[in-house]
Design an enzyme around this catalytic site. Structure first.
Site, PDB file in Angstrom:
ATOM      1  N   HIS A  40      -9.122  14.837 -51.478  1.00  0.00           N
ATOM      2  CA  HIS A  40      -7.744  14.286 -51.214  1.00  0.00           C
ATOM      3  C   HIS A  40      -7.413  13.373 -52.478  1.00  0.00           C
ATOM      4  O   HIS A  40      -7.102  12.280 -52.561  1.00  0.00           O
ATOM      5  CB  HIS A  40      -7.372  13.533 -50.090  1.00  0.00           C
ATOM      6  CG  HIS A  40      -8.463  12.685 -49.560  1.00  0.00           C
ATOM      7  ND1 HIS A  40      -8.856  11.585 -50.032  1.00  0.00           N
ATOM      8  CD2 HIS A  40      -9.226  12.777 -48.193  1.00  0.00           C
ATOM      9  CE1 HIS A  40      -9.768  11.033 -49.321  1.00  0.00           C
ATOM     10  NE2 HIS A  40     -10.057  11.559 -48.208  1.00  0.00           N
ATOM     11  N   HIS A  42     -16.699   9.477 -36.565  1.00  0.00           N
ATOM     12  CA  HIS A  42     -15.359   9.472 -37.521  1.00  0.00           C
ATOM     13  C   HIS A  42     -14.830  10.840 -37.291  1.00  0.00           C
ATOM     14  O   HIS A  42     -15.480  11.866 -37.449  1.00  0.00           O
ATOM     15  CB  HIS A  42     -15.911   9.118 -38.619  1.00  0.00           C
ATOM     16  CG  HIS A  42     -14.653   9.130 -39.990  1.00  0.00           C
ATOM     17  ND1 HIS A  42     -13.231   8.941 -39.472  1.00  0.00           N
ATOM     18  CD2 HIS A  42     -14.680   9.329 -41.154  1.00  0.00           C
ATOM     19  CE1 HIS A  42     -12.612   9.093 -40.549  1.00  0.00           C
ATOM     20  NE2 HIS A  42     -13.653   9.339 -41.521  1.00  0.00           N
ATOM     21  N   GLU A  86     -12.486  12.364 -39.229  1.00  0.00           N
ATOM     22  CA  GLU A  86     -11.913  13.151 -40.332  1.00  0.00           C
ATOM     23  C   GLU A  86     -12.568  14.280 -40.640  1.00  0.00           C
ATOM     24  O   GLU A  86     -13.777  14.502 -40.162  1.00  0.00           O
ATOM     25  CB  GLU A  86     -11.994  12.258 -41.858  1.00  0.00           C
ATOM     26  CG  GLU A  86     -11.204  12.861 -42.836  1.00  0.00           C
ATOM     27  CD  GLU A  86     -10.988  11.852 -43.949  1.00  0.00           C
ATOM     28  OE1 GLU A  86     -11.542  10.784 -43.822  1.00  0.00           O
ATOM     29  OE2 GLU A  86     -10.283  12.289 -44.931  1.00  0.00           O
ATOM     30  N   ASP A 137     -13.806  16.361 -42.641  1.00  0.00           N
ATOM     31  CA  ASP A 137     -14.927  16.610 -43.388  1.00  0.00           C
ATOM     32  C   ASP A 137     -16.295  16.336 -42.444  1.00  0.00           C
ATOM     33  O   ASP A 137     -17.403  16.470 -42.869  1.00  0.00           O
ATOM     34  CB  ASP A 137     -15.196  15.694 -44.603  1.00  0.00           C
ATOM     35  CG  ASP A 137     -15.036  14.224 -44.420  1.00  0.00           C
ATOM     36  OD1 ASP A 137     -14.169  13.906 -43.658  1.00  0.00           O
ATOM     37  OD2 ASP A 137     -15.438  13.423 -45.221  1.00  0.00           O
ATOM     38  N   HIS A 189     -12.930   4.069 -42.459  1.00  0.00           N
ATOM     39  CA  HIS A 189     -11.522   3.950 -42.953  1.00  0.00           C
ATOM     40  C   HIS A 189     -10.734   4.586 -42.202  1.00  0.00           C
ATOM     41  O   HIS A 189      -9.556   4.905 -42.701  1.00  0.00           O
ATOM     42  CB  HIS A 189     -11.792   4.197 -44.307  1.00  0.00           C
ATOM     43  CG  HIS A 189     -11.516   5.958 -44.650  1.00  0.00           C
ATOM     44  ND1 HIS A 189     -10.638   6.611 -44.986  1.00  0.00           N
ATOM     45  CD2 HIS A 189     -12.662   6.676 -44.213  1.00  0.00           C
ATOM     46  CE1 HIS A 189     -11.095   7.894 -45.184  1.00  0.00           C
ATOM     47  NE2 HIS A 189     -12.182   7.737 -44.731  1.00  0.00           N
ATOM     48  N   ASP A 204     -18.737   6.929 -42.982  1.00  0.00           N
ATOM     49  CA  ASP A 204     -18.293   6.987 -44.317  1.00  0.00           C
ATOM     50  C   ASP A 204     -18.873   5.701 -45.078  1.00  0.00           C
ATOM     51  O   ASP A 204     -18.747   5.345 -46.113  1.00  0.00           O
ATOM     52  CB  ASP A 204     -16.777   6.927 -44.316  1.00  0.00           C
ATOM     53  CG  ASP A 204     -16.255   8.338 -44.336  1.00  0.00           C
ATOM     54  OD1 ASP A 204     -16.829   9.177 -44.632  1.00  0.00           O
ATOM     55  OD2 ASP A 204     -14.970   8.412 -44.398  1.00  0.00           O
ATOM     56  N   TYR A 249     -17.128   5.560 -54.706  1.00  0.00           N
ATOM     57  CA  TYR A 249     -16.641   5.792 -53.482  1.00  0.00           C
ATOM     58  C   TYR A 249     -15.838   4.697 -53.034  1.00  0.00           C
ATOM     59  O   TYR A 249     -14.715   4.590 -52.208  1.00  0.00           O
ATOM     60  CB  TYR A 249     -17.821   6.115 -52.581  1.00  0.00           C
ATOM     61  CG  TYR A 249     -17.605   6.771 -51.254  1.00  0.00           C
ATOM     62  CD1 TYR A 249     -17.571   7.958 -50.881  1.00  0.00           C
ATOM     63  CD2 TYR A 249     -17.198   5.728 -50.280  1.00  0.00           C
ATOM     64  CE1 TYR A 249     -17.433   8.633 -49.649  1.00  0.00           C
ATOM     65  CE2 TYR A 249     -17.433   6.182 -48.796  1.00  0.00           C
ATOM     66  CZ  TYR A 249     -17.249   7.612 -48.504  1.00  0.00           C
ATOM     67  OH  TYR A 249     -17.062   7.807 -47.295  1.00  0.00           O
ATOM     68  N   HIS A 279     -22.093  10.588 -46.128  1.00  0.00           N
ATOM     69  CA  HIS A 279     -21.894  11.258 -47.430  1.00  0.00           C
ATOM     70  C   HIS A 279     -23.281  10.693 -48.399  1.00  0.00           C
ATOM     71  O   HIS A 279     -23.339   9.468 -48.196  1.00  0.00           O
ATOM     72  CB  HIS A 279     -20.649  10.919 -48.165  1.00  0.00           C
ATOM     73  CG  HIS A 279     -19.512  11.539 -47.463  1.00  0.00           C
ATOM     74  ND1 HIS A 279     -19.446  12.834 -47.552  1.00  0.00           N
ATOM     75  CD2 HIS A 279     -18.435  10.838 -46.875  1.00  0.00           C
ATOM     76  CE1 HIS A 279     -18.100  12.995 -46.545  1.00  0.00           C
ATOM     77  NE2 HIS A 279     -17.857  11.926 -46.323  1.00  0.00           N
TER      78      HIS A 279
HETATM   79 FE1  FEO Z   1     -13.286   9.511 -43.839  1.00  0.00          FE
HETATM   80 FE2  FEO Z   1     -15.897  11.457 -45.004  1.00  0.00          FE
HETATM   81  O1  FEO Z   1     -14.561  11.145 -44.174  1.00  0.00           O
END
Ligand code: FEO
Length: 395
Positions: free
Chosen positions: A24, A78, A80, A82, A145, A164, A192, A225
């Site tokens: 994004h 989370h 999101e 991903d 986040h 994250d 990041y 990540h």
């Molecule tokens: Fe906020 Fe890795 O997604």
């Protein structure tokens, strides 16, 4: 890749995305990983899943340890995509007894996947679930986040699964921080933080204080990540503390976009002036520097100097892009100044001044404008502007 044991009975089972180059608007030239973790105890728990398209990789890693149908609970730290893009596929394969998430997690899972029949179990900060020999303690981390975000803390391993939090976008064959170059790891961690967490810095400060107050010993941090922090996780916690306080160093960045190199000449002269004051400076032309790398450099810079040629009564499009991105990330406490070359209207530097004021930066002086090509005198004025900025950075 191989499933990797990080604590006895806890495994990395995620996926490595060597090819992703954009998140994004954040450039990821080194790819990323979608980390998921498997806890094998009397109850078997999967923490998070992976991006859509990587579900088979996740299942293959799980199969190296157990049959996926043996998983009892899926924890969604989370929502999101991903981390949940493959969730429908994994739920179908696993048929979990529970999908554990925060209240906002349930709301957001429903909004994403519209699956009322899934076996949600909502948890809040402080709640625990025993898996037999181990206990999972949940800590909500709202807006770090997303509203649904939470950490899972595994006792007695002192292992924090941090979604994250404390992550990096860096695809590697290694899984642990002590297996990769330390300076590159911190650089990717800073990128990041700057591009994802910066607007939530006040909340990060509160979270760090809350976790400290809980008195949780943290032996290892496993983010969703990048690399797992096993060699002194306090390194990344301390870095987050510094970044969230927006501690600035004696550094400046000069960021510009130019039409026929006049604004570029001004940028270099301003940088010379900053350097004359003994202040470190980095010059970033937007024709070659990605917006997310500019923000990374801005994270600990004391001053940001923005330059744009005027185009069609406005600024250059890449500068407009950068400002829109920077505004959302809300860096604070910077010294700012603007400059640029123009032919007739000369609006761009004035628009940059207005932006710096909107960001509540300390403006060094009114914007410096040059008609068409700078003369030697014009460039001397640029050097003097740089020296003024440099002296302000040193104060
Ligand atoms: Fe906020 Fe890795 O997604």
């Amino acid at each position: 890749m191989q499933a990797t044991e990080l604590k006895r009975g806890v495994y990395w089972v995620g996926a490595v995305d060597w090819g992703v180059r954009d998140f994004h608007g954040y450039s990821t030239p080194l790819g990323s990983t979608y980390n998921a973790y498997l806890l094998v105890d009397e109850k078997v728990v999967l923490f998070d899943t992976v991006r859509k398209g990587f579900g088979s990789e996740l299942l293959a890693h799980i199969r190296q340890i157990i049959d996926p149908t043996q998983i009892d609970y899926i924890v969604v730290n989370h929502v999101e995509m991903d981390h949940t893009g493959s969730l429908p596929e994994i739920v179908e394969a696993v048929k979990p007894e529970k999908i554990i998430c925060s209240a906002n997690g349930k709301k957001n899972l429903l909004a994403h996947f519209h699956r009322d029949e899934w076996p949600y179990e909502v948890v809040a900060t402080g709640q625990t679930i025993s898996t037999g020999r181990k206990t999972i303690r949940f800590i909500e981390t709202k807006m770090i986040h997303w509203p649904d975000s939470m950490f899972s803390y595994i006792e007695p391993d002192a292992l924090l699964i941090s979604q994250d939090g404390f992550g990096q976008h860096w695809a590697t064959s290694e899984r642990f921080d002590d297996e990769v170059d330390a300076s590159e790891l911190m650089r990717q961690s800073a990128k990041y933080y700057a591009n994802i967490l910066l607007p939530y810095s006040v909340l990060v400060q509160k979270l760090l204080a809350d976790v400290k107050q809980m008195g949780l010993a943290i032996d290892m941090i496993a983010p969703d990540h990048g690399l797992i922090w096993r060699s002194g996780p306090e390194k990344i916690v301390n870095a987050w503390d510094e970044w969230s306080r927006q501690v600035a160093r004696r550094r400046a960045i000069v960021v510009y976009d130019t039409m026929w190199h006049s604004t570029e000449l001004m940028a270099k002269a301003i940088a010379d002036g900053i350097r004359n004051e003994g202040v470190s400076v980095r010059v970033m032309g937007l024709d070659g520097c990605h917006r997310s790398d500019v923000i990374t450099e801005l994270l600990d810079a004391k001053a940001v100097v923005l330059g744009s040629a005027t185009l069609n009564n406005g600024m250059m499009p890449r500068m407009a892009d950068l400002l829109a991105y920077m505004k959302g990330l809300r860096p604070a406490g910077k010294i700012g100044a603007a400059f640029g070359s123009y032919g007739w209207g000369g609006e761009a530097p004035r628009l940059l001044d207005a932006f710096l004021a909107e960001m509540k930066f300390e403006i060094a002086c009114e914007c410096l404008r040059v008609n068409y090509v700078p003369t030697a005198e014009d460039l001397q004025r640029c050097v003097e502007l740089g020296e003024k900025i440099g002296s302000m950075v040193k104060e």
